[in-house]
Scaffold this active site. Structure first.
Site, PDB file in Angstrom:
ATOM      1  N   TRP A   1       0.829  -1.221   0.000  1.00 54.47           N
ATOM      2  CA  TRP A   1       0.000   0.000   0.000  1.00 54.47           C
ATOM      3  C   TRP A   1       0.855   1.259   0.000  1.00 54.47           C
ATOM      4  CZ3 TRP A   1      -5.022   2.106   0.924  1.00 54.47           C
ATOM      5  CH2 TRP A   1      -5.049   3.369   1.514  1.00 54.47           C
TER       6      TRP A   1
ATOM      7  N   ASP B   1       0.362   9.127   0.937  1.00 55.38           N
ATOM      8  CA  ASP B   1       0.988  10.416   0.589  1.00 55.38           C
ATOM      9  C   ASP B   1       2.403  10.338   0.004  1.00 55.38           C
ATOM     10  OD1 ASP B   1      -1.105  10.765   2.333  1.00 55.38           O
ATOM     11  OD2 ASP B   1      -0.009  11.969   3.770  1.00 55.38           O
TER      12      ASP B   1
ATOM     13  N   GLN C   1       4.229   7.217   1.906  1.00 47.49           N
ATOM     14  CA  GLN C   1       3.634   6.506   3.031  1.00 47.49           C
ATOM     15  C   GLN C   1       3.386   5.075   2.566  1.00 47.49           C
ATOM     16  OE1 GLN C   1       2.303   8.055   6.459  1.00 47.49           O
ATOM     17  NE2 GLN C   1       4.359   8.501   5.715  1.00 47.49           N
TER      18      GLN C   1
ATOM     19  N   TRP D   1      -4.050   0.323   4.405  1.00 52.17           N
ATOM     20  CA  TRP D   1      -3.230   1.157   5.294  1.00 52.17           C
ATOM     21  C   TRP D   1      -2.821   0.349   6.520  1.00 52.17           C
ATOM     22  CZ3 TRP D   1      -3.127   3.452  10.166  1.00 52.17           C
ATOM     23  CH2 TRP D   1      -2.311   4.581  10.282  1.00 52.17           C
TER      24      TRP D   1
ATOM     25  N   PHE E   1       4.850   8.951   9.876  1.00 55.35           N
ATOM     26  CA  PHE E   1       3.875   9.632   9.036  1.00 55.35           C
ATOM     27  C   PHE E   1       4.580  10.619   8.097  1.00 55.35           C
ATOM     28  CE2 PHE E   1      -0.528   9.195  11.317  1.00 55.35           C
ATOM     29  CZ  PHE E   1      -0.418   7.814  11.269  1.00 55.35           C
ATOM     30  N   SER E   2       3.764  11.407   7.403  1.00 54.09           N
ATOM     31  CA  SER E   2       4.285  12.213   6.298  1.00 54.09           C
ATOM     32  C   SER E   2       5.289  13.283   6.715  1.00 54.09           C
ATOM     33  CB  SER E   2       3.122  12.879   5.564  1.00 54.09           C
ATOM     34  OG  SER E   2       2.485  11.911   4.782  1.00 54.09           O
TER      35      SER E   2
ATOM     36  N   ASP F   1       2.890  16.345   9.545  1.00 55.57           N
ATOM     37  CA  ASP F   1       3.214  16.559   8.141  1.00 55.57           C
ATOM     38  C   ASP F   1       4.081  17.804   7.905  1.00 55.57           C
ATOM     39  OD1 ASP F   1       1.463  14.424   8.012  1.00 55.57           O
ATOM     40  OD2 ASP F   1      -0.228  15.617   7.294  1.00 55.57           O
TER      41      ASP F   1
ATOM     42  N   GLU G   1      -4.051  19.106   6.815  1.00 50.95           N
ATOM     43  CA  GLU G   1      -2.863  18.260   6.813  1.00 50.95           C
ATOM     44  C   GLU G   1      -1.972  18.632   5.629  1.00 50.95           C
ATOM     45  OE1 GLU G   1      -4.750  14.126   8.010  1.00 50.95           O
ATOM     46  OE2 GLU G   1      -5.022  14.380   5.868  1.00 50.95           O
TER      47      GLU G   1
ATOM     48  N   TRP H   1      -9.015   9.759   0.607  1.00 46.91           N
ATOM     49  CA  TRP H   1      -9.569   8.891   1.648  1.00 46.91           C
ATOM     50  C   TRP H   1     -11.069   8.732   1.443  1.00 46.91           C
ATOM     51  CZ3 TRP H   1      -6.167   6.165   4.101  1.00 46.91           C
ATOM     52  CH2 TRP H   1      -4.902   6.678   4.361  1.00 46.91           C
TER      53      TRP H   1
HETATM   54  C1  FRU Z   1      -2.810  12.285   4.873  1.00 46.70           C
HETATM   55  C2  FRU Z   1      -2.345  11.633   6.160  1.00 46.70           C
HETATM   56  C3  FRU Z   1      -1.315  12.484   6.845  1.00 46.70           C
HETATM   57  C4  FRU Z   1      -0.554  11.494   7.656  1.00 46.70           C
HETATM   58  C5  FRU Z   1      -0.566  10.279   6.765  1.00 46.70           C
HETATM   59  C6  FRU Z   1      -0.603   8.969   7.490  1.00 46.70           C
HETATM   60  O1  FRU Z   1      -3.251  11.399   3.912  1.00 46.70           O
HETATM   61  O2  FRU Z   1      -3.463  11.413   6.994  1.00 46.70           O
HETATM   62  O3  FRU Z   1      -1.846  13.550   7.585  1.00 46.70           O
HETATM   63  O4  FRU Z   1       0.747  11.940   7.935  1.00 46.70           O
HETATM   64  O5  FRU Z   1      -1.700  10.395   5.937  1.00 46.70           O
HETATM   65  O6  FRU Z   1      -0.382   7.891   6.629  1.00 46.70           O
END
Ligand code: FRU
Length: 493
Positions: free
Chosen positions: A35, A38, A54, A62, A97-98, A164, A219, A304
Site C-alpha cells: 500500500w 501520501d 507513506q 493502510w 507519518f508524512s 506533516d 494536513e 480517503w
Molecule cells: C494524509 C495523512 C497524513 C498522515 C498520513 C498517514 O493522507 O493522513 O496527515 O501523515 O496520511 O499515513
C-alpha cells in the site's frame, strides 16, 4: 539497521518480482509492494529526484507506516530503493507519518517526518516531528528525536493532531518548516517553525488558521513563492459542501490552494482560493523546486473519501502518485500542466485531424491504454451551439471513463462507473471557463488512471481506473454539431 527495517527491506525485495510490470502503471509511481498513500520527501538530491511515500509493504490496506523510496532522473522512470524508514524508535513506534526532505550543507539528506506513538491505554496517538539523516539510500534516525513535540504548540492545541512538516532551506542557509495542527476549538491551522541548522527547531508563529471554514483538520501543508505571490497548499479533512470557485466541493478530502501574500506579522493574507484537483482522486500533495527552477507538484492519486471499498484489492498493489505537474500563476489562478519531460515518451501521432462530429463517432485510430490525447472543440461556424460533447475511453462495449463538456452552463463532468473501480463515488462535475463552446482537453492515460488538464491547465481532474481489460478505444459523442481537433500519441515508457 533495526529489525523492523531489515524485515521490511527483505519482504519487499522478495515480493516485488511477483508484480509484473504490465500490472502496474507505465510511468506513474506505484508502491514497490503493498500500500502507498501520501508522497513524502519529494526532493532533488545527489543528482536525482527522490520520492518517498507513506508505505505499508505487508498489505494493500493502510497499516504501520513506513517510508517507501524511489528515485528518478525524469520524474517518469522510477527505480525503487529499499524502504527508508520503519517504525522502530520510541517517538515513531506506531508509524512514520508524512514529511519532507532537504539537502544539508554537508552533503547529507535530511528527512523531517511525523513520529506517531500511542498514548498508553487509549486510542490516541501523540504526533511529534522527528529527523533522519542519510546518504540517499540509508537513513539513521536522529538521537535528539523528537525535535518538535507538544511543548511548542499554542496553548490548548491537540497533541494528537500535529503533523506533516514541510521544510525548505532559505537563501541564507537557515531552514523553515510548516506543519498542520489542530488548535483549541478543533480547527486546523498551519504553524511555522525555524531552524539555523535543520536540527534545532523553534516555533515561529501561526501562518494561517482555518477557523472551521474548510474542513476541520488541515494536513500536508506546503508553502512557497510562485510568480510573485505566496502559495499555501493544504489538504483538508472532513469538508462539508463548501463552495470553492463557485462550485460546491462534495464532502470529504480535498486539496486547496490559497494564493496571496505574507503580511509583516508573518501571517498569510489570502487573495484567492481554488481546488487543486476537481477530479475524484487527489490528496496530500507536495512540491519541489527543480534544479532548472520549476515548481513541480505531485499528489497521492487517491482520496480517503473515494477509497475502493472492496477487499481484497483487484491488484497486488494499491496507490499511485500523480503525474508530476509544473505550476504557475495566471490572473490569480493556479495553472498546472504535465511536466515537459512527458513529451519524450510520445510515439508517432495516431491522429492529428480536425473532424466535424455530429452524434456518435468511434475514433479507430486512437488505441492503447497509455495515451497523451488533446482534443479541442469549437462550435460549427454556421450552426447553433452544440448541447454537449463527450469523450469516452472504452473497453469492450463499456465506457471505462467518460468526460462530458456542456458549453451552455460551461461544466465538465467526469464519470467512471464502468471503470471497475469499487470506490464510493464515480462522478464529479466542475465549472470551467466559458469560451462560447470552445474547450481544450488534454487527457493523460496510464493503464490505471486518467488525468485531464482543462484549457491549458486551468483545472485538472484526476481519477484512478481498474478496468478488467485494458481500455483501448475512444468514442466521441456530440449532441448537435462541433468541429473537433484530435491529436493523440501513444506513450511509450
Ligand atoms: C494524509 C495523512 C497524513 C498522515 C498520513 C498517514 O493522507 O493522513 O496527515 O501523515 O496520511 O499515513
Amino acid at each position: 539497521m533495526s529489525d523492523p527495517l531489515t524485515k521490511a527491506r527483505t519482504y519487499e525485495a522478495g515480493r516485488e518480482s511477483q508484480i509484473s510490470p504490465a500490472q502496474r502503471p507505465g510511468f506513474h509511481l506505484s508502491p514497490r509492494v503493498g500500500w502507498m498513500n501520501d508522497p513524502n520527501g519529494f526532493s532533488w538530491y545527489g543528482g536525482q529526484y527522490h520520492l518517498f511515500y507513506q508505505y505499508n509493504p505487508y498489505d494493500t490496506v493502510w497499516g504501520p507506516m513506513h517510508w517507501g523510496h524511489a528515485v528518478s532522473r525524469d520524474l517518469l522512470h522510477w527505480q525503487f530503493l529499499p524502504a527508508a524508514l520503519a517504525p522502530d524508535t520510541p517517538p515513531d513506534q506506531d508509524g512514520c507519518f508524512s514529511g519532507s526532505a532537504a539537502a544539508l550543507p554537508d552533503g547529507r539528506h535530511l528527512l523531517l517526518y511525523t513520529g506517531v506513538r500511542r498514548k498508553a491505554g487509549t486510542d490516541q496517538f501523540f504526533q511529534t516531528q522527528c529527523l533522519a539523516v542519510g546518504d540517499g539510500v540509508n537513513y539513521e534516525k536522529y538521537s535528539g528525536n523528537p525535535v518538535l513535540d507538544q511543548t511548542v504548540l499554542p496553548q490548548g492545541a491537540c497533541p494528537y493532531d500535529f503533523r506533516d512538516p514541510k521544510l525548505w532551506q532559505k537563501a541564507d542557509g537557515t531552514f523553515r518548516c510548516v506543519a498542520g495542527a489542530r488548535l483549541d476549538g478543533g480547527s486546523g491551522s498551519i504553524l511555522r517553525f525555524r531552524s539555523r541548522d535543520g536540527f534545532h527547531w523553534e516555533p515561529d508563529g501561526i501562518l494561517e488558521e482555518n477557523r472551521l471554514g474548510y474542513g476541520c483538520m488541515w494536513e500536508c501543508p506546503d508553502y512557497f513563492s510562485l510568480d510573485g505571490k505566496q502559495v499555501l497548499l493544504v489538504s483538508i479533512v472532513g469538508a462539508q459542501d463548501v463552495p470553492v470557485d463557485g462550485v460546491e466541493l462534495p464532502p470529504g478530502n480535498h486539496v486547496l490552494c490559497l494564493m496571496g501574500h505574507e503580511g509583516p506579522d508573518g501571517r498569510f493574507r489570502q487573495e484567492s482560493l481554488q481546488a487543486v484537483d476537481c477530479g475524484l482522486d487527489f490528496y496530500a500533495s507536495q512540491t519541489l523546486l527543480s534544479p532548472d527552477g520549476r515548481r513541480i507538484l505531485v499528489g497521492w492519486m487517491q482520496s480517503w473519501s473515494a477509497l475502493d471499498h472492496r477487499s481484497p484489492q483487484p491488484l497486488p498493489w494499491f496507490g499511485q502518485i500523480t503525474l508530476p505537474r509544473e505550476l504557475s500563476l495566471r490572473e490569480g489562478r493556479l495553472i498546472q500542466v504535465p511536466i515537459r519531460e512527458l513529451d519524450a515518451l510520445r510515439g508517432p501521432a495516431q491522429i492529428a485531424d480536425t473532424l466535424r462530429v455530429e452524434g456518435e463517432q468511434l475514433l479507430e485510430a486512437v488505441q492503447g491504454s497509455m495515451l497523451d490525447l488533446t482534443l479541442e472543440a469549437a462550435p460549427g461556424e454556421t450552426e447553433p451551439l452544440y448541447e454537449s460533447l463527450s469523450l469516452a475511453f472504452t473497453w469492450g462495449e463499456t465506457d471505462c471513463v467518460r468526460i462530458t463538456f456542456s458549453p451552455a452552463p460551461s461544466t465538465l463532468r467526469l464519470e467512471r462507473s464502468g471503470s471497475g473501480s469499487h470506490a464510493w463515488t464515480h462522478t464529479r462535475t466542475c465549472r470551467v471557463e466559458n469560451r462560447g463552446g470552445r474547450v481544450k482537453l488534454r487527457a493523460i492515460l496510464d493503464r490505471y488512471s486518467l488525468e485531464l488538464f482543462v484549457n491549458d491547465g486551468q483545472q485538472v481532474l484526476s481519477c484512478v481506473l481498474y478496468p478488467p481489460q485494458a481500455f483501448q478505444r475512444m468514442r466521441l459523442d456530440v449532441r448537435g454539431s462541433a468541429a473537433v481537433r484530435v491529436e493523440s500519441y501513444p506513450l511509450l515508457p
